[in-house]
Scaffold this motif. Structure first.
Motif, PDB file in Angstrom:
ATOM      1  N   ALA A 122     -12.220  -3.323   1.825  1.00  0.00           N
ATOM      2  CA  ALA A 122     -12.407  -2.530   0.606  1.00  0.00           C
ATOM      3  C   ALA A 122     -11.371  -1.418   0.522  1.00  0.00           C
ATOM      4  O   ALA A 122     -10.823  -1.148  -0.560  1.00  0.00           O
ATOM      5  N   HIS A 123     -11.081  -0.797   1.650  1.00  0.00           N
ATOM      6  CA  HIS A 123     -10.065   0.259   1.679  1.00  0.00           C
ATOM      7  C   HIS A 123      -8.694  -0.310   1.290  1.00  0.00           C
ATOM      8  O   HIS A 123      -7.966   0.300   0.499  1.00  0.00           O
ATOM      9  N   ARG A 124      -8.364  -1.468   1.831  1.00  0.00           N
ATOM     10  CA  ARG A 124      -7.075  -2.087   1.497  1.00  0.00           C
ATOM     11  C   ARG A 124      -7.032  -2.513   0.027  1.00  0.00           C
ATOM     12  O   ARG A 124      -6.019  -2.354  -0.648  1.00  0.00           O
ATOM     13  N   LEU A 125      -8.127  -3.043  -0.484  1.00  0.00           N
ATOM     14  CA  LEU A 125      -8.176  -3.465  -1.883  1.00  0.00           C
ATOM     15  C   LEU A 125      -8.061  -2.272  -2.823  1.00  0.00           C
ATOM     16  O   LEU A 125      -7.479  -2.380  -3.906  1.00  0.00           O
ATOM     17  N   ALA A 126      -8.594  -1.122  -2.419  1.00  0.00           N
ATOM     18  CA  ALA A 126      -8.519   0.088  -3.245  1.00  0.00           C
ATOM     19  C   ALA A 126      -7.077   0.545  -3.430  1.00  0.00           C
ATOM     20  O   ALA A 126      -6.774   1.241  -4.400  1.00  0.00           O
ATOM     21  N   GLU A 127      -6.194   0.140  -2.527  1.00  0.00           N
ATOM     22  CA  GLU A 127      -4.787   0.513  -2.633  1.00  0.00           C
ATOM     23  C   GLU A 127      -4.042  -0.324  -3.677  1.00  0.00           C
ATOM     24  O   GLU A 127      -2.922   0.011  -4.053  1.00  0.00           O
ATOM     25  N   LEU A 128      -4.661  -1.399  -4.144  1.00  0.00           N
ATOM     26  CA  LEU A 128      -4.031  -2.286  -5.119  1.00  0.00           C
ATOM     27  C   LEU A 128      -4.303  -1.803  -6.537  1.00  0.00           C
ATOM     28  O   LEU A 128      -5.237  -1.048  -6.785  1.00  0.00           O
ATOM     29  N   SER A 129      -3.506  -2.302  -7.461  1.00  0.00           N
ATOM     30  CA  SER A 129      -3.727  -1.977  -8.873  1.00  0.00           C
ATOM     31  C   SER A 129      -4.940  -2.747  -9.384  1.00  0.00           C
ATOM     32  O   SER A 129      -5.393  -3.715  -8.763  1.00  0.00           O
ATOM     33  N   VAL A 130      -5.443  -2.323 -10.528  1.00  0.00           N
ATOM     34  CA  VAL A 130      -6.575  -3.007 -11.157  1.00  0.00           C
ATOM     35  C   VAL A 130      -6.205  -4.457 -11.435  1.00  0.00           C
ATOM     36  O   VAL A 130      -7.006  -5.368 -11.207  1.00  0.00           O
ATOM     37  N   GLU A 131      -4.983  -4.682 -11.892  1.00  0.00           N
ATOM     38  CA  GLU A 131      -4.522  -6.042 -12.202  1.00  0.00           C
ATOM     39  C   GLU A 131      -4.474  -6.901 -10.943  1.00  0.00           C
ATOM     40  O   GLU A 131      -4.868  -8.071 -10.962  1.00  0.00           O
TER      41      GLU A 131
END
Length: 149
Positions: A122-131
């Motif tokens: 989840a922490h790594r995914l939060a670093e990505l853009s919404v797209e």
């Protein structure tokens, strides 16, 4: 035709298979490394997870699921039982056999490991853009379809 469709069609399925397999393998390895520090091995965790998912199993069934030899599974189960994570009960119809099941403590340990893995991802995914997250959501749905096919 959209740009996305054109791009997808330009990658041969065999090449995409290699890219996906590599990415999934590396992600899986990294997620597994995000576990709490403890003395359970990956093999022990896998066996415990199989028991939780499948329910009660004989040692032979567990060895088959985990793709290890029965003597290896005997050692794995002994370590898990020693820690109170697995319990043995008599087989209901075959007195020579036992049934293995994860204990409540075993389930709690798995929950702790899963939380650590989920938090890392989840922490790594939060670093990505919404797209990018939306693309991964769509990819996850497609991967689930592939596993059900």
């Amino acid at each position: 035709m959209t740009e996305r469709t054109v791009t997808a069609k330009s990658v041969p399925p065999a090449q995409l298979a290699v890219q996906l397999r590599d990415a999934i393998t590396r992600l899986n390895r990294r997620v597994r490394q995000a576990r709490p520090v403890g003395d359970l091995t990956v093999t022990q965790l896998s066996a415990l997870t199989s028991l939780r998912l499948a329910g009660a199993l004989t040692p032979r069934e567990l060895a088959d699921i985990e793709r290890v030899q029965p003597p290896t599974m005997t050692k794995i189960v002994a370590k898990l039982e020693e820690r109170g994570l697995v319990q043995r009960t008599p087989h209901p119809t075959d007195g020579r056999q036992v049934i293995l099941a994860a204990t409540e403590g075993g389930g709690a340990v798995l929950d702790q490991f899963e939380r650590a893995r989920d938090e890392w991802l989840a922490h790594r995914l939060a670093e990505l853009s919404v797209e990018e997250r939306d693309t991964l959501r769509q990819a996850a749905e497609i991967l689930q379809q592939l596993t059900r096919a």
